[in-house]
Design an enzyme around this catalytic site. Structure first.
Site, PDB file in Angstrom:
ATOM      1  N   TYR A 194       0.836  -1.202   0.000  1.00 12.22           N
ATOM      2  CA  TYR A 194       0.000   0.000   0.000  1.00 12.22           C
ATOM      3  C   TYR A 194       0.868   1.248   0.000  1.00 12.22           C
ATOM      4  O   TYR A 194       2.040   1.216   0.384  1.00 12.22           O
ATOM      5  CB  TYR A 194      -0.935   0.011   1.220  1.00 12.22           C
ATOM      6  CG  TYR A 194      -0.211   0.170   2.540  1.00 12.22           C
ATOM      7  CD1 TYR A 194       0.023   1.440   3.088  1.00 12.22           C
ATOM      8  CD2 TYR A 194       0.246  -0.938   3.252  1.00 12.22           C
ATOM      9  CE1 TYR A 194       0.693   1.593   4.297  1.00 12.22           C
ATOM     10  CE2 TYR A 194       0.912  -0.791   4.456  1.00 12.22           C
ATOM     11  CZ  TYR A 194       1.131   0.475   4.976  1.00 12.22           C
ATOM     12  OH  TYR A 194       1.800   0.628   6.170  1.00 12.22           O
ATOM     13  N   CYS A 195       0.277   2.367  -0.446  1.00  2.68           N
ATOM     14  CA  CYS A 195       0.938   3.676  -0.390  1.00  2.68           C
ATOM     15  C   CYS A 195      -0.152   4.736  -0.223  1.00  2.68           C
ATOM     16  O   CYS A 195      -1.316   4.397  -0.014  1.00  2.68           O
ATOM     17  CB  CYS A 195       1.801   3.919  -1.624  1.00  2.68           C
ATOM     18  SG  CYS A 195       0.893   3.847  -3.189  1.00  2.68           S
ATOM     19  N   THR A 196       0.192   5.999  -0.323  1.00  2.00           N
ATOM     20  CA  THR A 196      -0.760   7.069  -0.003  1.00  2.00           C
ATOM     21  C   THR A 196      -1.992   7.059  -0.905  1.00  2.00           C
ATOM     22  O   THR A 196      -3.121   7.029  -0.427  1.00  2.00           O
ATOM     23  CB  THR A 196      -0.074   8.448  -0.091  1.00  2.00           C
ATOM     24  OG1 THR A 196       1.140   8.407   0.647  1.00  2.00           O
ATOM     25  CG2 THR A 196      -0.974   9.541   0.456  1.00  2.00           C
TER      26      THR A 196
ATOM     27  N   GLY B 152      -1.887   5.256  -4.229  1.00  2.00           N
ATOM     28  CA  GLY B 152      -1.871   4.118  -5.138  1.00  2.00           C
ATOM     29  C   GLY B 152      -0.849   4.170  -6.254  1.00  2.00           C
ATOM     30  O   GLY B 152      -0.519   3.142  -6.846  1.00  2.00           O
TER      31      GLY B 152
ATOM     32  N   ILE C 172      -4.139   4.590   0.902  1.00  2.00           N
ATOM     33  CA  ILE C 172      -4.558   4.856   2.280  1.00  2.00           C
ATOM     34  C   ILE C 172      -5.691   5.876   2.314  1.00  2.00           C
ATOM     35  O   ILE C 172      -6.632   5.764   3.105  1.00  2.00           O
ATOM     36  CB  ILE C 172      -3.366   5.394   3.103  1.00  2.00           C
ATOM     37  CG1 ILE C 172      -2.191   4.426   3.071  1.00  2.00           C
ATOM     38  CG2 ILE C 172      -3.780   5.689   4.543  1.00  2.00           C
ATOM     39  CD1 ILE C 172      -0.840   5.071   3.374  1.00  2.00           C
TER      40      ILE C 172
END
EC number: 1.14.-.-
Length: 322
Positions: free
Chosen positions: A178-180, A182, A207
């Site tokens: 996952y990241c902020t 995508g 997220i």
């Protein structure tokens, strides 16, 4: 009451034939609208965060979606009290997210499975799953999914090498990443697939989307989500708030990021207002005594005042050592 401003977070991997010409036109368009923010453009697509009034952001989304290349682009929308940026930047880069791979990844051809927040929430709890945070260490330190692996990296381009060095922990596992928003996971999960990992999935929309989902409500997220604008962080978990950030100087719970006042250092530190005052927003003695120290300049401190603060720190350090 609805706030008057909004922040838009978005990306799209799509071929842009003349990115430099697109950059120039797009900058003029954003200035005409009155938007502020940071937008990256490359031959592989667009990645941006902008802020503006409801009217300005509506017009921006409407115009972008009228372009066939961006017709299905997803915008994550946050309400805001005002602008989240001071200026508007539209930059042409070789890559939307810098990985510098010898064999580049095209997310339109190779990427991990996209999981909606509810699916991600369920799979995260599978004991045979490993969750990898694809962000930088300082982002993780402010907040992360419970039990997620923290790669010891300061920049995204360091992630593949870190994975190579820690391959053993991934063997036979289902991998979630996952990241902020995508954009990093699209490439990172694709790279994992190309490395031969078979069960790779990513959090669709990142997220930010997870925190807004009415079903999961940000559950299993601890801390805050670091964002690259004036807000610095945004909340995610709407059920419980667990502080994971620790003050750089004392280790006490804290969620407030500042940058070291020595401009040649600029280290990101989690720091309470009290410790910012005490340590002059500087990570070390060298930075506190640097002639270009911004904290000293901002507060018009005299040499005597600086020396008094330094002496107080030294006295406390001696007392703690005894």
């Amino acid at each position: 009451m609805e706030k008057q401003y909004r922040v838009l977070l978005y990306y799209k991997y799509v071929p842009i034939e003349d990115p430099e010409a697109f950059r120039e036109q797009h900058l003029a368009f954003c200035k005409e609208l009155g938007l502020l923010g940071r937008i990256l453009v490359s031959s592989e697509g667009i990645n941006g965060t902008v802020s503006g009034t409801v009217e300005q952001t509506e017009k921006y989304m409407e115009t972008m979606k009228a372009d066939p290349r961006f017709a299905d682009m997803v915008f994550k929308i946050d309400e805001a009290e005002g602008h989240a940026f001071k200026k508007i930047f539209v930059r042409h880069k070789k890559e939307l997210v810098t990985l510098r791979l010898e064999d580049d990844v095209d997310p339109n051809e190779t990427t991990g499975q996209h999981l909606k927040p509810a699916e991600f929430y369920e799979k995260m709890q599978d004991p045979n799953t490993i969750v990898i945070d694809a962000r930088n260490d300082y982002e993780y330190d402010l907040g992360h999914f419970r039990g997620a692996v923290r790669p010891d990296i300061e920049a995204f381009r360091e992630l593949p090498e870190w994975i190579e060095e820690h391959k053993d922990m991934l063997e036979g596992k289902k991998i979630l990443t996952y990241c902020t928003g995508g954009v990093r996971c699209e490439k990172f999960s694709g790279w994992l697939v190309k490395q031969g990992f078979e069960d790779v999935a990513q959090l669709d929309g990142g997220i930010v989307t997870y925190g807004k989902d009415p079903e999961v409500q940000g559950k299993l997220w601890d801390g805050q989500c670091y964002v690259f604008d004036e807000r610095i962080s945004v909340p995610v978990n709407r059920v419980e708030h667990v502080i994971v950030g620790k003050d750089y100087f004392t280790g006490e719970p804290c969620e407030r990021y500042v940058n070291c006042a020595n401009p040649s250092c600029n280290k990101k530190m989690i720091c309470t207002p009290e410790n910012e005052y005490k340590y002059m927003r500087s990570c070390s003695h060298e930075c506190r005594t640097n002639p270009r120290n911004l904290y000293v300049k901002e507060h018009n401190m005299t040499e005597e005042e600086v020396n008094a603060r330094l002496a107080a720190i030294e006295t406390e350090d001696h007392a703690a050592a005894e």
